[in-house]
Scaffold this active site. Structure first.
Site, PDB file in Angstrom:
ATOM      1  N   ARG A 285       0.846  -1.188   0.000  1.00 26.81           N
ATOM      2  CA  ARG A 285       0.000   0.000   0.000  1.00 26.81           C
ATOM      3  C   ARG A 285       0.890   1.250   0.000  1.00 26.81           C
ATOM      4  NH1 ARG A 285      -4.790  -0.672   4.187  1.00 26.81           N
ATOM      5  NH2 ARG A 285      -3.545   0.493   5.658  1.00 26.81           N
TER       6      ARG A 285
ATOM      7  N   ARG B 180       2.300   0.483  13.701  1.00 25.17           N
ATOM      8  CA  ARG B 180       0.842   0.354  13.771  1.00 25.17           C
ATOM      9  C   ARG B 180       0.450  -1.074  14.141  1.00 25.17           C
ATOM     10  NH1 ARG B 180      -1.147   1.733   8.470  1.00 25.17           N
ATOM     11  NH2 ARG B 180      -3.247   1.691   9.296  1.00 25.17           N
TER      12      ARG B 180
HETATM   13  P1  AMP Z   1      -7.022   3.813  10.089  1.00 21.70           P
HETATM   14  O1  AMP Z   1      -7.366   4.527   8.850  1.00 21.70           O
HETATM   15  O2  AMP Z   1      -8.246   3.222  10.772  1.00 21.70           O
HETATM   16  O3  AMP Z   1      -5.944   2.813   9.943  1.00 21.70           O
HETATM   17  O4  AMP Z   1      -6.466   4.911  11.122  1.00 21.70           O
HETATM   18  C1  AMP Z   1      -5.312   5.656  10.838  1.00 21.70           C
HETATM   19  C2  AMP Z   1      -4.771   6.300  12.106  1.00 21.70           C
HETATM   20  O5  AMP Z   1      -5.761   7.160  12.682  1.00 21.70           O
HETATM   21  C3  AMP Z   1      -4.424   5.328  13.215  1.00 21.70           C
HETATM   22  O6  AMP Z   1      -3.111   4.803  13.063  1.00 21.70           O
HETATM   23  C4  AMP Z   1      -4.534   6.225  14.446  1.00 21.70           C
HETATM   24  O7  AMP Z   1      -3.431   7.107  14.556  1.00 21.70           O
HETATM   25  C5  AMP Z   1      -5.740   7.078  14.098  1.00 21.70           C
HETATM   26  N1  AMP Z   1      -7.002   6.445  14.540  1.00 21.70           N
HETATM   27  C6  AMP Z   1      -8.017   6.003  13.751  1.00 21.70           C
HETATM   28  N2  AMP Z   1      -9.007   5.486  14.477  1.00 21.70           N
HETATM   29  C7  AMP Z   1      -8.616   5.590  15.776  1.00 21.70           C
HETATM   30  C8  AMP Z   1      -9.203   5.226  17.013  1.00 21.70           C
HETATM   31  N3  AMP Z   1     -10.394   4.617  17.071  1.00 21.70           N
HETATM   32  N4  AMP Z   1      -8.496   5.494  18.137  1.00 21.70           N
HETATM   33  C9  AMP Z   1      -7.304   6.104  18.111  1.00 21.70           C
HETATM   34  N5  AMP Z   1      -6.691   6.455  16.974  1.00 21.70           N
HETATM   35  C10 AMP Z   1      -7.332   6.210  15.810  1.00 21.70           C
END
Ligand code: AMP
Length: 193
Positions: A132, A150
């Site tokens: 990605r 992550r």
């Molecule tokens: P994602 O697109 O769901 O992979 O989210 C990308 C980034 O956004 C994550 O690595 C976190 O830094 C932040 N993030 C998204 N959702 C959450 C959540 N529910 N709690 C805390 N951080 C979040």
């Protein structure tokens, strides 16, 4: 409100295909796709206060503070389109968030109807996230180093969320390997009409 409304949480590590599958589920059932990651990235590109608060955490592959996402989910779930159901993608990511969600949905008398977990082996996850990054997903957090962080954050802070839901009820665990359509078919079968 229709009794058949689907209120779904989709769980799984980064790279499991949650986002892709979430879109297909939402199209099938005509429900909004609520991704905290998407909302936070939008907030960053719009330069909002929320975006400013979230950016440094996201750049490092760390979770943003619970209260930020809990507040944004509370606001989002109160919008009228959620009456027909919703799918949460990327939330809850900590047990604290999961507990806050349970309390919020209790308060609103709209309990979750399905918790779906996508299972994918770790080596496949790393490959997918790296690819990605190489393909230029446009996400600043897809570099190998941040991707690895992550995943670590996932095992430490988010995997316990699955346990939380397993203790409280049924979690539908599905194999996330295969083509997008194959996985989508598995999910559709598990969710039913
Ligand atoms: P994602 O697109 O769901 O992979 O989210 C990308 C980034 O956004 C994550 O690595 C976190 O830094 C932040 N993030 C998204 N959702 C959450 C959540 N529910 N709690 C805390 N951080 C979040």
């Amino acid at each position: 409100m229709s009794d058949a409304a689907k209120r779904i949480v989709i769980l799984g590590p980064p790279g499991a295909g949650k986002g892709t599958q979430a879109l297909s589920i939402c199209e099938t059932y005509g429900i909004p796709h609520i991704s905290t990651g998407v909302i936070l990235r939008e907030a960053i590109s719009n330069g909002t206060e929320l975006g400013n608060k979230a950016q440094s955490f996201m750049d490092k592959g760390e979770l943003v503070p619970d209260q930020l996402v809990i507040d944004l989910i509370r606001e989002r779930l109160s919008r009228p389109d959620c009456v027909k159901g919703f799918l949460l993608d990327g939330f809850p990511r900590t047990v604290e968030q999961a507990k806050a969600l349970t309390a919020l949905l209790d308060e609103m008398s709209i309990p979750l109807t399905h918790v779906v977990e996508l299972q994918v082996p770790e080596d496949v996850l790393m490959d997918r996230i790296k690819k990605r990054g190489e393909e230029g997903s446009g996400r600043s957090d897809d570099s190998a180093e941040v991707a690895a962080n992550r995943l670590q954050v996932y095992w430490k802070q988010t995997a316990p969320v699955t346990k939380y839901y397993k203790e409280g009820g049924v979690v539908i665990s599905l194999d996330g390997l295969g083509t997008v359509d194959e996985v989508a078919a598995r999910i559709a079968e598990a969710l039913g009409e």
